[in-house]
Design a protein around this motif. Structure first.
Motif, PDB file in Angstrom:
ATOM      1  N   SER A 113       0.823  -1.212   0.000  1.00 41.49           N
ATOM      2  CA  SER A 113       0.000   0.000   0.000  1.00 41.49           C
ATOM      3  C   SER A 113       0.857   1.262   0.000  1.00 41.49           C
ATOM      4  O   SER A 113       0.524   2.244  -0.668  1.00 41.49           O
ATOM      5  CB  SER A 113      -0.934   0.009   1.219  1.00 41.49           C
ATOM      6  OG  SER A 113      -1.903  -1.010   1.101  1.00 41.49           O
ATOM      7  N   SER A 114       1.956   1.243   0.730  1.00 40.10           N
ATOM      8  CA  SER A 114       2.834   2.417   0.775  1.00 40.10           C
ATOM      9  C   SER A 114       3.434   2.734  -0.583  1.00 40.10           C
ATOM     10  O   SER A 114       3.532   3.901  -0.972  1.00 40.10           O
ATOM     11  CB  SER A 114       3.961   2.194   1.789  1.00 40.10           C
ATOM     12  OG  SER A 114       3.433   2.074   3.079  1.00 40.10           O
ATOM     13  N   VAL A 115       3.826   1.701  -1.313  1.00 44.23           N
ATOM     14  CA  VAL A 115       4.390   1.914  -2.661  1.00 44.23           C
ATOM     15  C   VAL A 115       3.332   2.518  -3.585  1.00 44.23           C
ATOM     16  O   VAL A 115       3.604   3.471  -4.317  1.00 44.23           O
ATOM     17  CB  VAL A 115       4.951   0.593  -3.235  1.00 44.23           C
ATOM     18  CG1 VAL A 115       5.322   0.743  -4.688  1.00 44.23           C
ATOM     19  CG2 VAL A 115       6.149   0.126  -2.415  1.00 44.23           C
ATOM     20  N   VAL A 116       2.120   1.984  -3.533  1.00 43.42           N
ATOM     21  CA  VAL A 116       1.034   2.507  -4.371  1.00 43.42           C
ATOM     22  C   VAL A 116       0.713   3.945  -3.986  1.00 43.42           C
ATOM     23  O   VAL A 116       0.573   4.816  -4.857  1.00 43.42           O
ATOM     24  CB  VAL A 116      -0.223   1.605  -4.264  1.00 43.42           C
ATOM     25  CG1 VAL A 116      -1.417   2.241  -4.960  1.00 43.42           C
ATOM     26  CG2 VAL A 116       0.051   0.228  -4.853  1.00 43.42           C
ATOM     27  N   VAL A 117       0.621   4.222  -2.687  1.00 41.83           N
ATOM     28  CA  VAL A 117       0.310   5.577  -2.218  1.00 41.83           C
ATOM     29  C   VAL A 117       1.394   6.556  -2.661  1.00 41.83           C
ATOM     30  O   VAL A 117       1.094   7.647  -3.161  1.00 41.83           O
ATOM     31  CB  VAL A 117       0.125   5.594  -0.684  1.00 41.83           C
ATOM     32  CG1 VAL A 117       0.178   7.006  -0.123  1.00 41.83           C
ATOM     33  CG2 VAL A 117      -1.194   4.924  -0.313  1.00 41.83           C
ATOM     34  N   LEU A 118       2.653   6.171  -2.512  1.00 39.24           N
ATOM     35  CA  LEU A 118       3.751   7.047  -2.927  1.00 39.24           C
ATOM     36  C   LEU A 118       3.679   7.350  -4.421  1.00 39.24           C
ATOM     37  O   LEU A 118       3.795   8.509  -4.844  1.00 39.24           O
ATOM     38  CB  LEU A 118       5.094   6.411  -2.570  1.00 39.24           C
ATOM     39  CG  LEU A 118       6.325   7.236  -2.897  1.00 39.24           C
ATOM     40  CD1 LEU A 118       6.320   8.548  -2.125  1.00 39.24           C
ATOM     41  CD2 LEU A 118       7.581   6.443  -2.587  1.00 39.24           C
ATOM     42  N   PHE A 119       3.457   6.324  -5.226  1.00 44.65           N
ATOM     43  CA  PHE A 119       3.353   6.517  -6.672  1.00 44.65           C
ATOM     44  C   PHE A 119       2.206   7.466  -7.020  1.00 44.65           C
ATOM     45  O   PHE A 119       2.365   8.394  -7.817  1.00 44.65           O
ATOM     46  CB  PHE A 119       3.163   5.172  -7.385  1.00 44.65           C
ATOM     47  CG  PHE A 119       2.952   5.306  -8.854  1.00 44.65           C
ATOM     48  CD1 PHE A 119       4.035   5.452  -9.708  1.00 44.65           C
ATOM     49  CD2 PHE A 119       1.677   5.317  -9.399  1.00 44.65           C
ATOM     50  CE1 PHE A 119       3.851   5.601 -11.075  1.00 44.65           C
ATOM     51  CE2 PHE A 119       1.480   5.469 -10.756  1.00 44.65           C
ATOM     52  CZ  PHE A 119       2.573   5.611 -11.601  1.00 44.65           C
ATOM     53  N   ASP A 134       2.255  11.245  -8.718  1.00 41.87           N
ATOM     54  CA  ASP A 134       1.489  11.508  -9.943  1.00 41.87           C
ATOM     55  C   ASP A 134       0.535  12.683  -9.728  1.00 41.87           C
ATOM     56  O   ASP A 134       0.416  13.564 -10.589  1.00 41.87           O
ATOM     57  CB  ASP A 134       0.733  10.254 -10.362  1.00 41.87           C
ATOM     58  CG  ASP A 134       0.051  10.403 -11.704  1.00 41.87           C
ATOM     59  OD1 ASP A 134       0.612  11.068 -12.603  1.00 41.87           O
ATOM     60  OD2 ASP A 134      -1.050   9.845 -11.874  1.00 41.87           O
ATOM     61  N   GLY A 135      -0.155  12.704  -8.590  1.00 42.57           N
ATOM     62  CA  GLY A 135      -1.080  13.796  -8.305  1.00 42.57           C
ATOM     63  C   GLY A 135      -0.373  15.138  -8.191  1.00 42.57           C
ATOM     64  O   GLY A 135      -0.844  16.156  -8.722  1.00 42.57           O
ATOM     65  N   ILE A 136       0.758  15.159  -7.511  1.00 38.08           N
ATOM     66  CA  ILE A 136       1.522  16.405  -7.367  1.00 38.08           C
ATOM     67  C   ILE A 136       2.026  16.884  -8.728  1.00 38.08           C
ATOM     68  O   ILE A 136       1.978  18.087  -9.030  1.00 38.08           O
ATOM     69  CB  ILE A 136       2.683  16.205  -6.371  1.00 38.08           C
ATOM     70  CG1 ILE A 136       2.119  16.030  -4.954  1.00 38.08           C
ATOM     71  CG2 ILE A 136       3.668  17.366  -6.425  1.00 38.08           C
ATOM     72  CD1 ILE A 136       3.118  15.520  -3.941  1.00 38.08           C
ATOM     73  N   ALA A 137       2.478  15.947  -9.567  1.00 39.00           N
ATOM     74  CA  ALA A 137       2.943  16.324 -10.909  1.00 39.00           C
ATOM     75  C   ALA A 137       1.809  16.951 -11.721  1.00 39.00           C
ATOM     76  O   ALA A 137       2.039  17.884 -12.506  1.00 39.00           O
ATOM     77  CB  ALA A 137       3.499  15.096 -11.634  1.00 39.00           C
ATOM     78  N   LYS A 138       0.590  16.477 -11.521  1.00 39.27           N
ATOM     79  CA  LYS A 138      -0.560  17.055 -12.221  1.00 39.27           C
ATOM     80  C   LYS A 138      -0.895  18.448 -11.681  1.00 39.27           C
ATOM     81  O   LYS A 138      -1.158  19.376 -12.447  1.00 39.27           O
ATOM     82  CB  LYS A 138      -1.762  16.122 -12.114  1.00 39.27           C
ATOM     83  CG  LYS A 138      -1.683  14.908 -13.016  1.00 39.27           C
ATOM     84  CD  LYS A 138      -2.883  14.002 -12.802  1.00 39.27           C
ATOM     85  CE  LYS A 138      -2.955  12.858 -13.777  1.00 39.27           C
ATOM     86  NZ  LYS A 138      -1.785  12.027 -13.882  1.00 39.27           N
ATOM     87  N   VAL A 139      -0.897  18.591 -10.365  1.00 39.71           N
ATOM     88  CA  VAL A 139      -1.211  19.887  -9.765  1.00 39.71           C
ATOM     89  C   VAL A 139      -0.192  20.941 -10.198  1.00 39.71           C
ATOM     90  O   VAL A 139      -0.547  22.080 -10.515  1.00 39.71           O
ATOM     91  CB  VAL A 139      -1.271  19.773  -8.221  1.00 39.71           C
ATOM     92  CG1 VAL A 139      -1.299  21.146  -7.570  1.00 39.71           C
ATOM     93  CG2 VAL A 139      -2.491  18.961  -7.800  1.00 39.71           C
TER      94      VAL A 139
END
Length: 129
Positions: A6-12, A16-21
């Protein structure tokens, strides 16, 4: 093991979300190829970050997983709509499966709800309910 997955998925997903923002160049290029209007990209990132944070918090992990499943389904549809290659279509599906695997491994209550999360039944073992 579930927390690690879960931590790996959350980090990814947070990256991705920050790169979009922040509208990073590669994100803008990829979204342009997918006919995603530029003004929607930060909003998509915000939704992704919010759903990911819900998934990361134990009390709201299942809600976050449901919201992320919808988000990833939209990503699959977006890639199918433009007729892109197989990997960009398969990746969100795989990521969603890994997301749910991690959640099933760390949340014992899901094992009763989702048959795939249950281990094999052992003969002679009494089930407690």
């Amino acid at each position: 093991m579930g927390r690690v997955i879960s931590s790996v998925v959350v980090l990814f997903l947070l990256v991705d979300g920050i790169a979009k923002v922040l509208k990073f160049g590669p994100v803008l290029e990829a979204c342009a190829r997918l006919d995603v209007p530029e003004w929607t990209i930060p909003w998509l990132g915000g939704v992704l970050i919010a759903a990911t944070l819900l998934h990361a918090a134990p009390p709201t992990a299942v809600l976050g997983a449901l919201l992320l499943t919808g988000y990833l389904g939209g990503a699959v549809w977006t890639h199918l709509r433009v007729g892109g290659p197989a990997f960009p279509v398969a990746f969100p599906i795989l990521l969603g499966a890994i997301l749910w695997l991690g959640l099933c491994l760390r949340e014992p209550r899901l094992r009763d709800l989702i048959p795939v999360c249950r281990g094999p039944r052992r003969p002679g073992r009494m089930e407690s309910r």
